[in-house]
Motif scaffolding. Structure first.
Motif, PDB file in Angstrom:
ATOM      1  N   ALA A  46       0.831  -1.204   0.000  1.00  0.00           N
ATOM      2  CA  ALA A  46       0.000   0.000   0.000  1.00  0.00           C
ATOM      3  C   ALA A  46       0.867   1.255   0.000  1.00  0.00           C
ATOM      4  O   ALA A  46       2.013   1.240   0.463  1.00  0.00           O
ATOM      5  N   LEU A  47       0.319   2.336  -0.498  1.00  0.00           N
ATOM      6  CA  LEU A  47       1.022   3.613  -0.553  1.00  0.00           C
ATOM      7  C   LEU A  47       1.097   4.266   0.828  1.00  0.00           C
ATOM      8  O   LEU A  47       2.029   4.991   1.124  1.00  0.00           O
ATOM      9  N   GLY A  48       0.109   4.007   1.676  1.00  0.00           N
ATOM     10  CA  GLY A  48       0.020   4.661   2.985  1.00  0.00           C
ATOM     11  C   GLY A  48      -0.729   5.975   2.878  1.00  0.00           C
ATOM     12  O   GLY A  48      -0.787   6.584   1.809  1.00  0.00           O
ATOM     13  N   TRP A  49      -1.292   6.410   4.006  1.00  0.00           N
ATOM     14  CA  TRP A  49      -2.072   7.652   3.982  1.00  0.00           C
ATOM     15  C   TRP A  49      -1.201   8.872   3.707  1.00  0.00           C
ATOM     16  O   TRP A  49      -1.610   9.787   2.986  1.00  0.00           O
ATOM     17  N   ALA A  50       0.016   8.895   4.227  1.00  0.00           N
ATOM     18  CA  ALA A  50       0.904  10.034   3.957  1.00  0.00           C
ATOM     19  C   ALA A  50       1.171  10.151   2.458  1.00  0.00           C
ATOM     20  O   ALA A  50       1.171  11.260   1.902  1.00  0.00           O
ATOM     21  N   GLY A  51       1.370   9.023   1.784  1.00  0.00           N
ATOM     22  CA  GLY A  51       1.597   9.031   0.335  1.00  0.00           C
ATOM     23  C   GLY A  51       0.381   9.502  -0.440  1.00  0.00           C
ATOM     24  O   GLY A  51       0.500  10.248  -1.416  1.00  0.00           O
ATOM     25  N   VAL A  52      -0.797   9.070  -0.005  1.00  0.00           N
ATOM     26  CA  VAL A  52      -2.041   9.501  -0.660  1.00  0.00           C
ATOM     27  C   VAL A  52      -2.243  11.002  -0.470  1.00  0.00           C
ATOM     28  O   VAL A  52      -2.534  11.733  -1.429  1.00  0.00           O
TER      29      VAL A  52
ATOM     30  N   THR B  86      -3.198  -1.901  -1.455  1.00  0.00           N
ATOM     31  CA  THR B  86      -2.082  -2.019  -2.405  1.00  0.00           C
ATOM     32  C   THR B  86      -2.095  -0.841  -3.374  1.00  0.00           C
ATOM     33  O   THR B  86      -3.157  -0.328  -3.717  1.00  0.00           O
ATOM     34  N   ASP B  87      -0.905  -0.463  -3.793  1.00  0.00           N
ATOM     35  CA  ASP B  87      -0.750   0.576  -4.807  1.00  0.00           C
ATOM     36  C   ASP B  87      -0.311  -0.103  -6.094  1.00  0.00           C
ATOM     37  O   ASP B  87       0.845  -0.063  -6.479  1.00  0.00           O
ATOM     38  N   GLY B  88      -1.254  -0.775  -6.736  1.00  0.00           N
ATOM     39  CA  GLY B  88      -0.988  -1.522  -7.960  1.00  0.00           C
ATOM     40  C   GLY B  88      -1.086  -3.018  -7.703  1.00  0.00           C
ATOM     41  O   GLY B  88      -0.926  -3.479  -6.574  1.00  0.00           O
ATOM     42  N   SER B  89      -1.406  -3.753  -8.768  1.00  0.00           N
ATOM     43  CA  SER B  89      -1.563  -5.199  -8.640  1.00  0.00           C
ATOM     44  C   SER B  89      -1.345  -5.853  -9.996  1.00  0.00           C
ATOM     45  O   SER B  89      -1.933  -5.431 -10.988  1.00  0.00           O
TER      46      SER B  89
ATOM     47  N   PRO C  40     -11.438   9.625  -5.139  1.00  0.00           N
ATOM     48  CA  PRO C  40     -12.732   9.075  -4.725  1.00  0.00           C
ATOM     49  C   PRO C  40     -12.560   7.740  -3.993  1.00  0.00           C
ATOM     50  O   PRO C  40     -11.635   6.978  -4.257  1.00  0.00           O
ATOM     51  N   GLU C  41     -13.450   7.509  -3.055  1.00  0.00           N
ATOM     52  CA  GLU C  41     -13.506   6.218  -2.355  1.00  0.00           C
ATOM     53  C   GLU C  41     -14.257   5.228  -3.219  1.00  0.00           C
ATOM     54  O   GLU C  41     -15.075   5.629  -4.029  1.00  0.00           O
ATOM     55  N   PRO C  42     -14.017   3.935  -3.117  1.00  0.00           N
ATOM     56  CA  PRO C  42     -13.095   3.264  -2.210  1.00  0.00           C
ATOM     57  C   PRO C  42     -11.669   3.174  -2.746  1.00  0.00           C
ATOM     58  O   PRO C  42     -10.794   2.639  -2.075  1.00  0.00           O
ATOM     59  N   TYR C  43     -11.409   3.739  -3.928  1.00  0.00           N
ATOM     60  CA  TYR C  43     -10.060   3.677  -4.484  1.00  0.00           C
ATOM     61  C   TYR C  43      -9.053   4.333  -3.542  1.00  0.00           C
ATOM     62  O   TYR C  43      -7.949   3.827  -3.342  1.00  0.00           O
ATOM     63  N   ARG C  44      -9.421   5.451  -2.945  1.00  0.00           N
ATOM     64  CA  ARG C  44      -8.522   6.200  -2.059  1.00  0.00           C
ATOM     65  C   ARG C  44      -8.026   5.314  -0.922  1.00  0.00           C
ATOM     66  O   ARG C  44      -6.814   5.208  -0.684  1.00  0.00           O
ATOM     67  N   SER C  45      -8.939   4.669  -0.211  1.00  0.00           N
ATOM     68  CA  SER C  45      -8.548   3.783   0.887  1.00  0.00           C
ATOM     69  C   SER C  45      -7.839   2.538   0.373  1.00  0.00           C
ATOM     70  O   SER C  45      -6.954   2.006   1.039  1.00  0.00           O
ATOM     71  N   PHE C  46      -8.225   2.083  -0.803  1.00  0.00           N
ATOM     72  CA  PHE C  46      -7.597   0.908  -1.410  1.00  0.00           C
ATOM     73  C   PHE C  46      -6.100   1.137  -1.607  1.00  0.00           C
ATOM     74  O   PHE C  46      -5.280   0.314  -1.193  1.00  0.00           O
TER      75      PHE C  46
END
Length: 192
Positions: free
Chosen positions: A33-39, A62-65, A51-57
């Motif tokens: 995951a990118l983490g909240w600081a990264g987002v 994970t940041d990519g799959s 937009p959620e739920p992508y933001r929390s995702f």
């Protein structure tokens, strides 16, 4: 063409996040995951709120799959698919995504000289690129404007919103509906 159905872009349901984690087979305790600081840093840099739920995702799961969707995997938030090209205009995520209905510019009767200036904003304004199915077919998540939270397929031939209310698919709108449709093994454009 149908108007866009409301997509909940403000709150992530924990059950939906669990469903996304399972669908994409992410089981690394959030290490990818990118983490909240990264987002927050990405949002501040681009003048948007994802937009959620992508933001929390991307913050928590994970940041990519590589498992998809789309066919060549989900790219990281600040990344672009390998086939995007280097000579494209600078993307402006804070500019309003310009479309609210499908547009097949290959079938547009206007002269190309009239259409061409309208194309760059479709590809480069108000959306993040989630990935590619190859052959110049890109999936975008709209982050600004009336279609915020909706997924669009944008290719060299045209742009089409994803969601049953638009008539091209039986899947539900938004990031979760898009992933659900892929996880069920459904073709993207399965509406009769």
């Amino acid at each position: 063409m149908a108007h866009s159905a409301p997509v909940n872009t403000d709150h992530a349901d924990p059950d939906h996040l669990a469903e996304l984690r399972a669908a994409l087979q992410v089981d690394d305790a959030g290490e990818s995951a990118l983490g909240w600081a990264g987002v927050y840093a990405f949002e501040a840099e681009h003048g948007i709120v994802l937009p959620e739920p992508y933001r929390s995702f991307v913050a928590e799961i994970t940041d990519g799959s590589f498992s998809g969707p789309p066919d060549f995997g989900l790219v990281g938030l600040a990344e672009m698919p390998e086939d995007w090209g280097d000579s494209r205009p600078v993307r402006d995520l804070s500019a309003t995504f310009p479309l609210t209905r499908a547009w097949l510019w290959e079938e547009d009767p206007r002269p190309y000289a009239e259409i061409q200036p309208l194309l760059d904003p479709v590809f480069d304004h108000g959306s993040i690129v989630l990935g590619t199915d190859g052959c110049g077919m890109y999936w975008h998540l709209v982050v600004t404007g009336p279609h915020r939270g909706h997924i669009w397929n944008i290719s060299g031939e045209g742009a089409v919103p994803f969601g049953r209310e638009f008539g091209h698919t039986t899947g539900t709108s938004g990031f979760l509906g898009w992933v659900r449709h892929w996880a069920a093994g459904e073709p993207w454009f399965d509406a009769a």
